[in-house]
Design an enzyme around this catalytic site. Sequence first.
Site, PDB file in Angstrom:
ATOM      1  N   SER A  71       4.891   4.669  -8.310  1.00  0.00           N
ATOM      2  CA  SER A  71       4.596   3.625  -9.291  1.00  0.00           C
ATOM      3  C   SER A  71       3.280   2.981  -8.927  1.00  0.00           C
ATOM      4  O   SER A  71       2.864   3.012  -7.757  1.00  0.00           O
ATOM      5  CB  SER A  71       5.713   2.567  -9.267  1.00  0.00           C
ATOM      6  OG  SER A  71       5.342   1.405  -9.977  1.00  0.00           O
TER       7      SER A  71
ATOM      8  N   TYR B 140      12.460  -2.668  -5.267  1.00  0.00           N
ATOM      9  CA  TYR B 140      11.917  -1.528  -6.008  1.00  0.00           C
ATOM     10  C   TYR B 140      10.511  -1.196  -5.497  1.00  0.00           C
ATOM     11  O   TYR B 140      10.195  -0.030  -5.222  1.00  0.00           O
ATOM     12  CB  TYR B 140      11.876  -1.857  -7.500  1.00  0.00           C
ATOM     13  CG  TYR B 140      11.298  -0.762  -8.353  1.00  0.00           C
ATOM     14  CD1 TYR B 140      12.075   0.309  -8.784  1.00  0.00           C
ATOM     15  CD2 TYR B 140       9.953  -0.778  -8.746  1.00  0.00           C
ATOM     16  CE1 TYR B 140      11.550   1.319  -9.568  1.00  0.00           C
ATOM     17  CE2 TYR B 140       9.413   0.232  -9.525  1.00  0.00           C
ATOM     18  CZ  TYR B 140      10.213   1.274  -9.934  1.00  0.00           C
ATOM     19  OH  TYR B 140       9.687   2.276 -10.694  1.00  0.00           O
TER      20      TYR B 140
END
Length: 239
Positions: free
Chosen positions: A134, A147
């Site tokens: 990400s 996360y």
Amino acid sequence: MELRGKLALVTGGTDGIGREIARQLRGAGAEVIVTGRSAEKLQAMASAGFGTIAGDLSTSTGVDAVVNGVAGKPLAILVNNAGVGSEYELDDAATLESAAHCIRTNLDAPVALCTRLLPALRAQPEATIVNVTSGLAIAPRAGGSIYCATKAGLRSYTQAIRYLLKDSNVRVIEALPPVVETNMTAGRTGSKMSAHDCAAEIVAGIRSGKREVNAGMVKLLQMVNSISPALARRIMIKF
């Protein structure tokens, strides 16, 4: 990498970015197996002609199911795409299990699959591992600490194994999506990249053998980070 005739495994391939990667790989001539947890979504993919493996990658049983599902097959492309968010709150110990579930799915499972499927990948003339991280692996946001930590960990792991495999037939690619229109981001406002467009950049990166695929706005974040990592962190921490 020539995709036609290759066998690809896409984890989390029944929805979102993973489903689009699976579709586009198959459109390029690859044979594709997807993993997922939803029986309904797996059936939809099977009906569309994809191979399917049911398994919750937050569990060792789920990882075993995936490994066993491709045993003996000429696996050439591994896409570690499956990922979940976390409801972790710093001042709430009750959310630690959500954090652990996120860590197991987003970090432990890709490490396990890379390790256990490497012999199959090495057996092919050419092979590729794609670890989907990400933009938040570059600089975290405070609202998604667990996360972000999993994606940063996977980014570091990807860079390390790329070096370890540099003289082998296995290429290692990191794909860094921005905020993408998926079920995970359904509650977020603001600009989002389509899953189709994000997948298209990742598949193009597999074809061309890129080391990193910075999709969409992550290109800008990488540019800012190259100039001033501190500035990138200040921008992203409140994102």
